[in-house]
Design an enzyme around this catalytic site. Structure first.
Site, PDB file in Angstrom:
ATOM      1  N   ARG A   1       0.829  -1.200   0.000  1.00 29.89           N
ATOM      2  CA  ARG A   1       0.000   0.000   0.000  1.00 29.89           C
ATOM      3  C   ARG A   1       0.871   1.261   0.000  1.00 29.89           C
ATOM      4  NH1 ARG A   1      -2.891   0.019   4.721  1.00 29.89           N
ATOM      5  NH2 ARG A   1      -1.728   1.838   5.377  1.00 29.89           N
TER       6      ARG A   1
ATOM      7  N   TYR B   1     -13.418  18.178 -16.521  1.00 32.17           N
ATOM      8  CA  TYR B   1     -13.833  16.779 -16.387  1.00 32.17           C
ATOM      9  C   TYR B   1     -14.918  16.683 -15.307  1.00 32.17           C
ATOM     10  CZ  TYR B   1     -13.870  11.908 -15.140  1.00 32.17           C
ATOM     11  OH  TYR B   1     -14.290  10.645 -14.839  1.00 32.17           O
TER      12      TYR B   1
HETATM   13  C1  LIG Z   1     -11.394   9.914 -17.239  1.00 37.40           C
HETATM   14  C2  LIG Z   1     -10.796  11.197 -16.798  1.00 37.40           C
HETATM   15  C3  LIG Z   1     -10.478  11.409 -15.462  1.00 37.40           C
HETATM   16  C4  LIG Z   1     -10.789  10.385 -14.380  1.00 37.40           C
HETATM   17  O1  LIG Z   1      -9.987   9.275 -14.497  1.00 37.40           O
HETATM   18  P1  LIG Z   1     -10.435   7.786 -14.012  1.00 37.40           P
HETATM   19  O2  LIG Z   1      -9.251   6.974 -14.364  1.00 37.40           O
HETATM   20  O3  LIG Z   1     -11.678   7.439 -14.764  1.00 37.40           O
HETATM   21  O4  LIG Z   1     -10.679   7.885 -12.540  1.00 37.40           O
HETATM   22  C5  LIG Z   1      -9.881  12.593 -15.142  1.00 37.40           C
HETATM   23  N1  LIG Z   1      -9.632  13.543 -16.053  1.00 37.40           N
HETATM   24  C6  LIG Z   1      -9.936  13.387 -17.344  1.00 37.40           C
HETATM   25  C7  LIG Z   1      -9.652  14.464 -18.320  1.00 37.40           C
HETATM   26  C8  LIG Z   1     -10.546  12.207 -17.756  1.00 37.40           C
HETATM   27  O5  LIG Z   1     -10.884  12.069 -19.020  1.00 37.40           O
END
Ligand SMILES: *Cc1c(COP(=O)(O)O)cnc(C)c1O
Length: 392
Positions: free
Chosen positions: A51, A103
């Site tokens: 971890r 996002y």
């Molecule tokens: C998908 C995405 C995230 C989140 O990532 P995960 O791996 O799905 O948790 C963050 N920022 C952007 C621009 C994304 O496209």
């Protein structure tokens, strides 16, 4: 390996690492959760428990760090686990600035857990020096968050311009570089302090793992120590198999991103010529308001993501997404196959994402097949609109 080598070389060779034990050229997978302590309890390897850290992380972390030109990288269980660590190191009352169109997972986290944590947040329309400058609260603003191109409208921010304003106020600039990837944009060269990735997208590139990464610029080693503690204490740690798979995926990062970018530009140009398309959102088009900034800041292409707004509104947009046959109607992006998505429909009802907009992730298929697929879908919807009914 020499870090002055080009990104294509760094990625394709996985930094040229050879297993000292076996001379294997592909890195071994080391799933052990626990590491032997020596009799005096002075642990020889510095390793204790996975971890905290795992040897399988070392090579993908080193590769992402080399590609971004950073002082250190940490892998996380997801992009969201990586992103939120940057905010979890702040204290109640600290102020952060985010783009209004960002996002959506981050916006949702900020509006619930971030606010409960006591963060104060300002969303800005325009991520320009003036827009961000007006939102800065001297001494209180700790992080300015940027995405360029930003999901899902692919707006472009001049990283150097915003970084200058941020640094004058003592704030850190954090960039979500998931979309551009270090193949197209290296934010530290423009003044950013922290880079985030969802490795679930282009970094891995095969749509078969969830992962994230934080990278810090030289001089911010203290931030990395903080974030490593957060990773350990909150436990958002990547599985060793996923770390191994991520390194395998990243070996083809450069060729995937460049192929998708070349294809995306042709698709954007095709869509730009369609009567039913109101607006194409893609910085590679010369008509894009920030084309010149993008051309200066991005090398080798404008990325594989684009969106377009449809004249018939939300219904026509959704109809196009349901008529495609090669594209898949699905969420996420950056994999080998192309996907199309009615983004507003996937986000919360208060989302500022335009409802007449489709988001496209261009994959690695033949570009002519992709254009033909969009053409037949758009033509079918055009026919339905002009005849006023659906064909059986
Ligand atoms: C998908 C995405 C995230 C989140 O990532 P995960 O791996 O799905 O948790 C963050 N920022 C952007 C621009 C994304 O496209």
């Amino acid at each position: 390996m020499n870090k002055k080598l080009h990104p294509e070389t760094l990625a394709a060779t996985g930094l040229g690492w050879i297993d000292p034990e076996t001379d294997a050229m592909a890195a071994p997978l080391r799933p052990s959760t626990s590491f032997l302590r020596d009799p005096t309890d002075l642990d020889r390897t510095g390793r204790m428990f996975t971890r905290d850290d795992n040897p399988t992380f070392a090579q993908p972390e080193a590769l992402i760090n080399a590609l971004e030109g950073g002082a250190g990288c940490l892998l996380f269980a997801s992009g969201m686990a990586a992103i939120t660590s940057v905010f979890q190191r702040l204290a109640p009352g600290d102020h952060v600035i985010l783009p209004k169109l960002v996002y959506s997972g981050l916006r949702d986290w900020m509006n619930t857990h971030g606010l409960r944590w006591g963060l104060e947040v300002t969303y800005v329309d325009a991520c320009t020096a003036a827009g961000v400058g007006a939102a800065i609260q001297q001494g209180k603003t700790k992080v300015i968050w940027l995405e360029t191109p930003s999901n899902p409208t692919w707006a472009i921010t001049d990283i150097a311009e915003v970084s200058a304003v941020a640094h004058a106020a003592g704030a850190l600039v954090a960039i979500d570089n998931t979309v551009a990837t270090p193949i197209l944009t290296r934010p530290f060269e423009h003044g950013a302090d922290i880079i985030l990735h969802s490795c679930s997208k282009y970094m891995n590139g095969h749509g078969d793992l969830i992962g994230g990464a934080v990278v810090v610029a030289e001089g911010h080693e203290d931030v990395l120590v903080d974030i490593q503690n957060i990773r350990n204490e909150y436990g958002g740690v990547l599985g060793s198999f996923e770390a191994w798979l991520l390194l395998r995926g990243m070996r083809t990062l450069a060729v995937r991103v460049k192929t998708a970018s070349t294809s995306a530009l042709r698709i954007a140009q095709f869509l730009d010529g369609c009567d039913l398309v109101d607006q194409v959102l893609y910085a590679g088009l010369e008509t894009h308001p920030n084309h010149n900034v993008a051309a200066r800041q991005m090398q080798g292409g404008f990325g594989g993501m684009l969106s377009f707004r449809v004249k018939g509104g939300e219904d026509a947009a959704k109809l196009i997404a349901s008529e495609v046959q090669v594209f898949r109607q699905a969420i996420s992006f950056g994999s080998t196959e192309s996907v199309i998505e009615h983004r507003a429909g996937m986000e919360k009802p208060d989302s500022p994402t335009p409802r007449d907009m489709l988001r496209v992730s261009v994959g690695l298929e033949n570009t002519d097949d992709l254009i033909a697929d969009l053409r037949q879908a758009i033509d079918a919807v055009q026919r339905e609109i002009s005849t006023g009914h659906r064909n059986a």
